[in-house]
Design an enzyme around this catalytic site. Structure first.
Site, PDB file in Angstrom:
ATOM      1  N   ASP A   1      19.878  47.198 -67.492  1.00 49.34           N
ATOM      2  CA  ASP A   1      19.693  46.080 -66.553  1.00 49.34           C
ATOM      3  C   ASP A   1      20.947  45.963 -65.695  1.00 49.34           C
ATOM      4  O   ASP A   1      21.292  46.884 -64.975  1.00 49.34           O
ATOM      5  CB  ASP A   1      19.377  44.800 -67.319  1.00 49.34           C
ATOM      6  CG  ASP A   1      18.816  43.705 -66.421  1.00 49.34           C
ATOM      7  OD1 ASP A   1      18.272  44.040 -65.355  1.00 49.34           O
ATOM      8  OD2 ASP A   1      18.929  42.525 -66.767  1.00 49.34           O
TER       9      ASP A   1
ATOM     10  N   ASP B   1      26.147  39.970 -65.728  1.00 48.34           N
ATOM     11  CA  ASP B   1      25.349  38.832 -65.258  1.00 48.34           C
ATOM     12  C   ASP B   1      26.107  37.547 -65.574  1.00 48.34           C
ATOM     13  O   ASP B   1      26.535  37.330 -66.719  1.00 48.34           O
ATOM     14  CB  ASP B   1      23.988  38.776 -65.948  1.00 48.34           C
ATOM     15  CG  ASP B   1      22.971  39.735 -65.343  1.00 48.34           C
ATOM     16  OD1 ASP B   1      23.361  40.562 -64.501  1.00 48.34           O
ATOM     17  OD2 ASP B   1      21.793  39.663 -65.744  1.00 48.34           O
TER      18      ASP B   1
ATOM     19  N   ARG C   1      24.510  44.813 -55.270  1.00 49.39           N
ATOM     20  CA  ARG C   1      24.963  43.666 -56.063  1.00 49.39           C
ATOM     21  C   ARG C   1      26.409  43.824 -56.542  1.00 49.39           C
ATOM     22  O   ARG C   1      26.675  43.937 -57.731  1.00 49.39           O
ATOM     23  CB  ARG C   1      24.037  43.405 -57.257  1.00 49.39           C
ATOM     24  CG  ARG C   1      22.613  43.091 -56.863  1.00 49.39           C
ATOM     25  CD  ARG C   1      21.786  42.641 -58.049  1.00 49.39           C
ATOM     26  NE  ARG C   1      20.438  42.275 -57.655  1.00 49.39           N
ATOM     27  CZ  ARG C   1      19.522  41.749 -58.463  1.00 49.39           C
ATOM     28  NH1 ARG C   1      19.829  41.519 -59.736  1.00 49.39           N
ATOM     29  NH2 ARG C   1      18.319  41.440 -58.027  1.00 49.39           N
TER      30      ARG C   1
ATOM     31  N   ASP D   1      18.310  42.012 -72.336  1.00 45.85           N
ATOM     32  CA  ASP D   1      17.730  42.821 -71.255  1.00 45.85           C
ATOM     33  C   ASP D   1      18.356  44.196 -71.092  1.00 45.85           C
ATOM     34  O   ASP D   1      17.842  45.021 -70.343  1.00 45.85           O
ATOM     35  CB  ASP D   1      17.865  42.077 -69.914  1.00 45.85           C
ATOM     36  CG  ASP D   1      17.034  40.809 -69.882  1.00 45.85           C
ATOM     37  OD1 ASP D   1      16.016  40.746 -70.605  1.00 45.85           O
ATOM     38  OD2 ASP D   1      17.400  39.881 -69.138  1.00 45.85           O
TER      39      ASP D   1
END
Length: 392
Positions: free
Chosen positions: A215, A219, A271, A191
């Site tokens: 992205d 993650d 985030r 991604d």
């Protein structure tokens, strides 16, 4: 080592509180904010750094780093018990990597401690699959991974990534990628994350620079657990760190992540992290003027914010540190704040009842300092300028 670290911290407390802060940033980092910080900046080695940075023999004793993690990723040993592999070229071949390439070492089945022969900028042809028991150690060289797909840690354990700049990562196309010496598989395309961690455990990301990817920057998804993310410098990005795949992926309830001693720098939006289902302990991190929110989540996540230093943006409707990604039903979620410092009208909306402590084992545990100490503890976030024969 832990007792030495605690002693160093305690010895610096009196000097620190008698002083005020004003930080000088390394050349690759944006200048410090004009918002009030404690003045007369005194650098303080945090618990992780004091474990290994004080000696001048780091280059001959690189594997000592593997004994220094704290929090949920404390047990990550990387390539501690393996040979040293030296990256000698920035070239890449995702299907048939040659000796000397980063990919050739990263996919081996045996433990390896991977270092770099010189400064280099690596543009990967496809995502880099990192196998178990690997350390990628950038100390002693300026190493950048940029301009192409970046790192994937998937279905593996015991990986350490230290001292690398990972920025401007792009999605990869569908194609063949070698993930071990005997396996080449078709990948569907990454991604554009800087570091994507899937279904893995015992992972430690330390002293990296992460910015401007297509992205996320990090993650942590698909039931990954036992992760520590520490001493990193994040900047110039929208969706910084995702912990948990989506609101339906209940397997992420096993996830436990420690986010500690990081500097979330200018021009970040949201985030830092965003959590689903699992548990996140965010401790002694510095947050510089997020654009939307700093810490968020959904799906009954548990978040303990401890000893952080929050500088709210000048945007009137973005002062809140927290954001629940749900219309209602969140008041029972355990989101707590302790020892945090809130600047420029920042505030944290707490929720839930009962204990929110991380319940670390003795080996994982560390002392969380008051938030007023955090700018000093995070002053060396990002890759260090380590010179052979000198303390880092």
């Amino acid at each position: 080592m832990a007792s030495l670290a605690h002693a160093l911290l305690l010895s610096c407390l009196a000097a620190f509180f008698a002083s005020t802060l004003q930080g000088a940033s390394p050349s690759h980092k944006p200048k410090s904010l004009s918002t009030p910080l404690p003045r007369n900046y005194k650098k303080v080695l945090n618990t992780i750094d004091s474990c290994w940075r004080t000696g001048s023999d780091w280059a001959a004793n690189r594997r000592a780093l593997a004994d220094c993690a704290v929090g949920f990723g404390q047990a990550a040993i990387g390539g501690k018990n393996g040979k040293t592999y030296v990256v000698t070229t920035p070239d890449d071949d995702p299907i048939n990597p040659k000796p000397g390439m980063l990919r050739y070492g990263a996919i081996r089945t045996e433990p390896l401690w991977i270092i770099f022969a010189r400064d280099m900028v690596i543009t990967l042809e496809n995502e880099l699959m990192i196998n178990s028991y690997k350390t990628i150690d950038g100390r002693g060289a300026r190493v950048e991974i940029t301009g192409g797909p970046c790192l994937t840690i998937e279905h593996v354990s015991h990986v350490i990534v230290h001292g690398i700049s990972i920025h401007d990562c792009k999605p990869s196309k569908r194609g063949l990628v070698k993930s071990s010496p005997t396996h080449v598989g078709e990948r569907q395309g990454s991604d554009g994350d800087a570091i994507a961690i899937f279904a893995s455990s015992n992972i430690w990301i330390d002293h990296c620079y992460l910015a401007r990817c297509m992205d996320g920057l990090i993650d942590v998804i698909h039931a990954t657990t036992a992760v520590t993310i520490s001493n990193n410098y994040f900047t110039e990005h929208d969706k910084v760190m995702l912990l948990g795949h989506n609101d339906e992926y209940t397997a992420d309830r096993v996830m436990k992540v420690t986010v500690v001693f990081n500097h979330f720098g200018p021009n970040l939006y949201q985030r830092m992290p965003r959590v689903r289902f699992g548990y996140a302990h965010a401790a002694n991190n510095r947050y510089d003027k997020w654009q939307m929110y700093a810490i968020g989540g959904s799906a009954g996540s548990t978040i303990f914010s401890e000893g952080n230093y929050f500088i709210a943006p000048d945007i009137p409707n973005a002062k809140e540190v927290t954001k629940r990604e749900v219309n209602g039903g969140w008041k029972s979620w355990k989101w707590r704040s302790s020892k945090d410092v809130f600047m420029n009208s920042a505030y944290f909306v707490q929720s839930g009842y009962g204990s929110c402590a991380p319940r670390y084992s003795q080996a994982q545990s560390f002392t969380v300092s008051p938030g007023s100490m955090t700018p000093a503890l995070t002053s060396d976030a990002g890759p260090l300028n380590c010179v052979v024969g000198e303390a880092c």
